[in-house]
Design a protein around this motif. Structure first.
Motif, PDB file in Angstrom:
ATOM      1  N   CYS A 220     -81.595  46.857  18.910  1.00 36.81           N
ATOM      2  CA  CYS A 220     -80.402  47.586  18.501  1.00 36.81           C
ATOM      3  C   CYS A 220     -79.511  47.821  19.719  1.00 36.81           C
ATOM      4  O   CYS A 220     -79.954  48.387  20.726  1.00 36.81           O
ATOM      5  CB  CYS A 220     -80.773  48.921  17.869  1.00 36.81           C
ATOM      6  SG  CYS A 220     -81.395  48.761  16.183  1.00 36.81           S
TER       7      CYS A 220
ATOM      8  N   ASP B 198     -84.464  51.674   8.772  1.00 36.98           N
ATOM      9  CA  ASP B 198     -83.421  51.188   9.675  1.00 36.98           C
ATOM     10  C   ASP B 198     -83.794  49.768  10.118  1.00 36.98           C
ATOM     11  O   ASP B 198     -84.641  49.123   9.482  1.00 36.98           O
ATOM     12  CB  ASP B 198     -83.225  52.137  10.861  1.00 36.98           C
ATOM     13  CG  ASP B 198     -84.349  52.062  11.876  1.00 36.98           C
ATOM     14  OD1 ASP B 198     -85.396  51.447  11.575  1.00 36.98           O
ATOM     15  OD2 ASP B 198     -84.192  52.605  12.985  1.00 36.98           O
ATOM     16  N   GLU B 199     -83.173  49.288  11.187  1.00 34.82           N
ATOM     17  CA  GLU B 199     -83.414  47.923  11.650  1.00 34.82           C
ATOM     18  C   GLU B 199     -84.865  47.688  12.059  1.00 34.82           C
ATOM     19  O   GLU B 199     -85.327  46.539  12.098  1.00 34.82           O
ATOM     20  CB  GLU B 199     -82.500  47.602  12.828  1.00 34.82           C
ATOM     21  CG  GLU B 199     -81.027  47.490  12.471  1.00 34.82           C
ATOM     22  CD  GLU B 199     -80.308  48.813  12.328  1.00 34.82           C
ATOM     23  OE1 GLU B 199     -79.097  48.803  12.088  1.00 34.82           O
ATOM     24  OE2 GLU B 199     -80.970  49.877  12.463  1.00 34.82           O
TER      25      GLU B 199
ATOM     26  N   MET C  21     -82.039  57.395   9.435  1.00 30.95           N
ATOM     27  CA  MET C  21     -82.296  56.647  10.659  1.00 30.95           C
ATOM     28  C   MET C  21     -81.323  55.478  10.742  1.00 30.95           C
ATOM     29  O   MET C  21     -80.990  54.863   9.731  1.00 30.95           O
ATOM     30  CB  MET C  21     -83.732  56.130  10.679  1.00 30.95           C
ATOM     31  CG  MET C  21     -84.796  57.201  10.804  1.00 30.95           C
ATOM     32  SD  MET C  21     -84.736  58.065  12.390  1.00 30.95           S
ATOM     33  CE  MET C  21     -85.053  56.705  13.534  1.00 30.95           C
ATOM     34  N   ALA C  22     -80.890  55.169  11.955  1.00 36.84           N
ATOM     35  CA  ALA C  22     -80.058  53.993  12.201  1.00 36.84           C
ATOM     36  C   ALA C  22     -80.285  53.562  13.639  1.00 36.84           C
ATOM     37  O   ALA C  22     -80.011  54.328  14.569  1.00 36.84           O
ATOM     38  CB  ALA C  22     -78.581  54.285  11.953  1.00 36.84           C
ATOM     39  N   CYS C  23     -80.842  52.367  13.805  1.00 33.52           N
ATOM     40  CA  CYS C  23     -81.041  51.797  15.135  1.00 33.52           C
ATOM     41  C   CYS C  23     -81.887  52.713  16.025  1.00 33.52           C
ATOM     42  O   CYS C  23     -81.461  53.103  17.117  1.00 33.52           O
ATOM     43  CB  CYS C  23     -79.687  51.508  15.778  1.00 33.52           C
ATOM     44  SG  CYS C  23     -79.782  50.276  17.099  1.00 33.52           S
ATOM     45  N   ASN C  24     -83.092  53.065  15.530  1.00 33.25           N
ATOM     46  CA  ASN C  24     -84.048  53.908  16.273  1.00 33.25           C
ATOM     47  C   ASN C  24     -83.555  55.335  16.498  1.00 33.25           C
ATOM     48  O   ASN C  24     -84.150  56.057  17.307  1.00 33.25           O
ATOM     49  CB  ASN C  24     -84.389  53.298  17.641  1.00 33.25           C
ATOM     50  CG  ASN C  24     -85.011  51.936  17.539  1.00 33.25           C
ATOM     51  OD1 ASN C  24     -85.835  51.685  16.662  1.00 33.25           O
ATOM     52  ND2 ASN C  24     -84.624  51.031  18.422  1.00 33.25           N
TER      53      ASN C  24
ATOM     54  N   HIS D  53     -79.263  57.525   2.402  1.00 38.54           N
ATOM     55  CA  HIS D  53     -80.114  56.431   2.865  1.00 38.54           C
ATOM     56  C   HIS D  53     -79.263  55.369   3.562  1.00 38.54           C
ATOM     57  O   HIS D  53     -78.223  54.956   3.044  1.00 38.54           O
ATOM     58  CB  HIS D  53     -80.878  55.800   1.698  1.00 38.54           C
ATOM     59  CG  HIS D  53     -81.876  56.715   1.071  1.00 38.54           C
ATOM     60  ND1 HIS D  53     -83.023  57.115   1.717  1.00 38.54           N
ATOM     61  CD2 HIS D  53     -81.904  57.318  -0.148  1.00 38.54           C
ATOM     62  CE1 HIS D  53     -83.710  57.917   0.923  1.00 38.54           C
ATOM     63  NE2 HIS D  53     -83.053  58.064  -0.205  1.00 38.54           N
ATOM     64  N   TYR D  54     -79.734  54.937   4.714  1.00 38.44           N
ATOM     65  CA  TYR D  54     -79.049  53.896   5.498  1.00 38.44           C
ATOM     66  C   TYR D  54     -79.549  52.525   5.081  1.00 38.44           C
ATOM     67  O   TYR D  54     -80.759  52.303   4.937  1.00 38.44           O
ATOM     68  CB  TYR D  54     -79.324  54.140   6.978  1.00 38.44           C
ATOM     69  CG  TYR D  54     -78.795  53.082   7.913  1.00 38.44           C
ATOM     70  CD1 TYR D  54     -77.433  52.882   8.076  1.00 38.44           C
ATOM     71  CD2 TYR D  54     -79.680  52.293   8.662  1.00 38.44           C
ATOM     72  CE1 TYR D  54     -76.954  51.913   8.957  1.00 38.44           C
ATOM     73  CE2 TYR D  54     -79.212  51.332   9.546  1.00 38.44           C
ATOM     74  CZ  TYR D  54     -77.841  51.147   9.691  1.00 38.44           C
ATOM     75  OH  TYR D  54     -77.372  50.200  10.558  1.00 38.44           O
TER      76      TYR D  54
ATOM     77  N   PRO E   2     -79.717  48.959   6.575  1.00 35.71           N
ATOM     78  CA  PRO E   2     -79.482  48.266   7.854  1.00 35.71           C
ATOM     79  C   PRO E   2     -78.844  46.897   7.693  1.00 35.71           C
ATOM     80  O   PRO E   2     -78.230  46.406   8.640  1.00 35.71           O
ATOM     81  CB  PRO E   2     -80.901  48.151   8.437  1.00 35.71           C
ATOM     82  CG  PRO E   2     -81.818  48.261   7.276  1.00 35.71           C
ATOM     83  CD  PRO E   2     -81.153  49.165   6.299  1.00 35.71           C
TER      84      PRO E   2
ATOM     85  N   ARG F 206     -75.144  48.069   6.877  1.00 38.82           N
ATOM     86  CA  ARG F 206     -74.698  49.179   7.723  1.00 38.82           C
ATOM     87  C   ARG F 206     -73.822  50.144   6.928  1.00 38.82           C
ATOM     88  O   ARG F 206     -72.759  50.579   7.395  1.00 38.82           O
ATOM     89  CB  ARG F 206     -73.974  48.672   8.960  1.00 38.82           C
ATOM     90  CG  ARG F 206     -74.887  47.935   9.930  1.00 38.82           C
ATOM     91  CD  ARG F 206     -74.195  47.631  11.243  1.00 38.82           C
ATOM     92  NE  ARG F 206     -75.079  46.896  12.143  1.00 38.82           N
ATOM     93  CZ  ARG F 206     -74.736  46.473  13.366  1.00 38.82           C
ATOM     94  NH1 ARG F 206     -73.516  46.722  13.815  1.00 38.82           N
ATOM     95  NH2 ARG F 206     -75.587  45.816  14.106  1.00 38.82           N
TER      96      ARG F 206
END
Length: 397
Positions: free
Chosen positions: A140, A273-274, A320-323, A370-371, A373, A376
């Motif tokens: 990320c 997330d990712e 969560m998004a990108c850790n 909720h995200y 990934p 995005r």
């Protein structure tokens, strides 16, 4: 002389009558015997029928007991698995403490101990950070800079619920999970089918063997992960196509208090997330702060946990998004939602408040966020409306 012949004629007649009477009595006795035998057979048949009914009832009771014990064995298996994982974590911590005290006893000078301990701590921190980066596949390179716009896709369902897409490459289906306690997942072929008013012909109903609790469920790689209703901290992994429970696990420390003060129906909030699957919850031991846990979705086991400084007080949701954990806050009466605490597990960002990240053009709370990934985007549920928020990201410095 005339009476004598008459006498001789009456004697044979009387003898014949007495013989007939004797035969009649014998027939009556035979009939009575046969009747008694039939009565005895009927009583035996009736007793046999009663015994058979009793055996059937006993077998039914035995089946209920056996099924109940099998169900308890399944629950005990999940609890034992969680206890073993918790014990392994405690053993690892104890081993580190033993190594630490061993290094103290082997040193001759306090200065040397302090220097050696500092070097060891720095080495362990570097190794731990390296291990976490490998585990999280730290690819990320972006951070959330703002929430650009929103789109109210539809308004269906009550105050609580969640909706989402599987972030896999070939997944276009939309899933709707209405209510904080329910056992039916609605599956739509795509976003257009979901937006149509007439849903009855294009919706697939997926019943669950056990209901969910809260709104913190996610769908990942064809599986639904959710907090089982009635359990303290059991997470169920359900195969949506095969319609069976693939696995389950217990999340240590979770389930005693709500993950967010303004969403008390959710005790465990799962997130994607990712880097995969995460779990968010709060614990009394952390003062109500949010605990973040990375979960291996294949083994259904804890990989690592972090005690974050982000408070659950006045929080309504998080994602969560990108850790990085993003906690969304609001006022108890409802107002403008805003992200006020951000926590990067790899340490690239310090946990900090960021009052500039407001959710645009909307007043009111969120039941779930909720995200996704892949796109995005944020898939949110607000007062019965299904909302998509587009995110603005920037490169990490």
């Amino acid at each position: 002389m005339v009476a004598l012949p008459v006498h001789f004629l009456l004697v044979p007649s009387l003898m014949s009558i007495m013989g007939a009477a004797q035969y009649v009595m014998q027939d009556a006795a035979l009939l009575s015997y046969i009747d008694q035998r039939f009565l005895s057979l009927e009583r035996r048949l009736e007793k046999c029928s009663q015994d058979l009914l009793e055996y059937v009832d006993e077998f039914r009771e035995l089946s209920k007991v056996a099924l109940g014990r099998l169900a308890r064995l399944s629950t005990d298996k999940a609890e034992l698995k969680g206890e073993v994982e918790n014990l392994l974590t405690r053993v690892e911590r104890a081993q580190r403490d033993i190594d630490y005290f061993g290094s103290l006893t082997d040193s001759n000078a306090c200065v040397e101990v302090h220097e050696d301990l500092l070097k060891q701590q720095l080495l362990e921190e570097a190794e731990e950070k390296k291990r976490l980066k490998l585990m999280l596949n730290a690819s990320c390179d972006h951070v959330l800079a703002g929430i650009r716009s929103l789109k109210v896709v539809k308004k269906t369902g009550g105050k609580h619920g969640s909706w989402m897409k599987d972030p896999g490459k070939k997944h276009a289906k939309i899933y709707l999970l209405s209510g904080s306690v329910n056992n039916v997942v609605l599956e739509f072929a795509n976003i257009m089918a979901f937006m149509e008013n007439n849903q009855t012909l294009k919706v697939r109903r997926v019943p669950l063997p056990v209901p969910w609790e809260g709104t913190g469920h996610v769908i990942y790689q064809g599986f639904l992960f959710y907090h089982r209703h009635g359990s303290l901290n059991e997470i169920v992994k359900f195969h949506l196509q095969r319609r069976n429970v693939a696995d389950q696990m217990l999340l240590p420390g979770a389930g005693r208090i709500p993950a967010y003060q303004l969403s008390p129906q959710t005790k465990i909030d799962l997130a994607l997330d990712e880097q995969g699957l995460w779990a968010l919850h709060a614990e009394p031991e952390t003062g109500g702060n949010i605990v973040l846990t990375k979960i291996n979705p294949i083994a259904m086991a804890v990989e690592h946990s972090w005690d974050t400084p982000c408070s659950s007080r006045d929080a309504e949701a998080a994602f969560m998004a990108c850790n990085t954990l993003h906690v969304v806050y609001n006022s108890p009466s409802g107002g403008s939602s805003r992200i006020q605490c951000v926590y990067d597990v790899l340490g690239a960002l310090n946990a900090h408040t960021n009052p500039g990240l407001h959710f645009p053009k909307r007043q009111g709370g969120h039941s779930s966020i909720h995200y996704n990934p892949k796109e995005r985007h944020l898939f949110a549920w607000g007062d019965g409306s299904q909302i998509i928020y587009k995110l603005h990201t920037e490169q990490k410095v």
